[in-house]
Enzyme design. Sequence first.
Site, short mmCIF file in Angstrom:
data_model
loop_
_atom_site.label_atom_id
_atom_site.label_comp_id
_atom_site.label_asym_id
_atom_site.label_seq_id
_atom_site.Cartn_x
_atom_site.Cartn_y
_atom_site.Cartn_z
N HIS A 53 0.84 -1.19 0.00
CA HIS A 53 0.00 0.00 0.00
C HIS A 53 0.88 1.24 0.00
CE1 HIS A 53 -2.70 3.12 1.91
NE2 HIS A 53 -3.39 2.73 0.86
N HIS A 54 0.62 2.13 -0.96
CA HIS A 54 1.33 3.41 -1.05
C HIS A 54 0.31 4.54 -0.97
CE1 HIS A 54 4.91 1.57 -3.50
NE2 HIS A 54 5.01 1.34 -2.21
N GLU A 55 0.18 5.18 0.17
CA GLU A 55 -0.64 6.39 0.28
C GLU A 55 0.26 7.60 0.06
OE1 GLU A 55 -2.95 9.11 0.12
OE2 GLU A 55 -3.98 7.21 0.54
N HIS A 123 -6.36 4.17 -6.11
CA HIS A 123 -7.55 4.77 -5.50
C HIS A 123 -7.43 6.29 -5.54
CE1 HIS A 123 -9.71 1.40 -3.20
NE2 HIS A 123 -8.98 0.85 -4.16
N GLU A 124 -8.60 6.95 -5.59
CA GLU A 124 -8.68 8.41 -5.71
C GLU A 124 -8.00 8.93 -6.98
OE1 GLU A 124 -9.02 7.01 -1.73
OE2 GLU A 124 -7.04 7.40 -2.58
N GLU A 142 -10.16 2.58 -8.29
CA GLU A 142 -11.37 2.97 -7.56
C GLU A 142 -12.04 4.08 -8.36
OE1 GLU A 142 -12.47 4.30 -3.03
OE2 GLU A 142 -10.86 5.34 -4.07
N GLU A 148 -17.10 2.44 1.02
CA GLU A 148 -16.97 3.25 2.24
C GLU A 148 -17.88 4.46 2.23
OE1 GLU A 148 -12.87 4.30 2.32
OE2 GLU A 148 -12.90 5.25 0.36
#
Length: 354
Positions: A53-55, A123-124, A142, A148
Amino acid sequence: LDQVLVEGWNEGWEDWFGKSKDYVFDFVTPYPDFDVKMLNEYARSKGVKLMMHHETSGSVRNYERHMDKAYQFMADNGYNAVKSGYVGDMIPRGEHHYGQWLNNHYLYAVKKAADYKICVNAHEAVRPTGLSRTYPNLIGNESARGTEYEAFGGSKPFHTTLLPFNRLIGGPMDYTPGIFDTKLDFMGDLPHGQVQTTLAKQLALYVTLYSPLQMAADLVENYEKHMDAFQFIKDVAVDWDDSKYIEAEPGDYITVARKAKGTGNWFVGGITDENARTANFTLDFLEPGKQYVATLYADGKDADYKENPTSYQIRKGIVTGKTKMSVKEARSGGFALSLIEATPADKKTVKKWR
């Protein structure tokens, strides 16, 4: 399950959201209690992998600074897929999620990941426009309101009946389905503090919303309470040789049948909006002359997405391409149906569908 996604594994999470900082994560430094080498070895011993996971916290410039090192870290430790995130206002200032500068970045990230044989689930990010046809390592995006938002964003029950006709035209979507415990205590008294769905509808989304990467997005202990229903998540395919859109009215309902890739098995999913309805269809897409074991996961008689979302019933029987189905769907409910080619033993032990 092939992989386990862990978010929050790397240092920086205590100081990331809403801070508008250029440098938060380096994407390679785990917290002391997250032993990357040990956990990946343990995963391999169980026949699975960890998913990275890379935020970015919106700092795209910082992500590009570290990207080669981050992807090399993945390759060195046995990761082959990453879920990336772009929460927050963009840095550099003046750039936006759907702007040209960010579109250039998303393409750069996918191409760079391909150099390291890494799949990307962004995502986003921007809504896809067919890019996965050129870069198949873009395995899912996403890029629309996912599950959510049904709880903390107020997405309505009809939302998932629209997505196949708008968002999904451009490519596969990671909606993060499979929520069994829909009422979220931590949301307090918010009027939309629960996922707007029945449990059976959550199973149906694995078929109605296409993605070759599917999540089982609830807590393990919530699945353990309903292992008979979880069987569908274990059985359902994630990619397909054929798809049949049996019935649909955008914004109201949709029923889809899909043939699992490389097999003769079919899966059907049907969902509805805030109105209860009955889905009526014939299994005429099945191969003529063959028999199948049908397992139907449907809303219970007293199911309701607000009052009784976990009420469901399971039926089993032998069917053919001539079998007619009639399935009642609760408010914001649905059904999931697996159709597995019958073995000689099945034909002796499983009763004919009635």
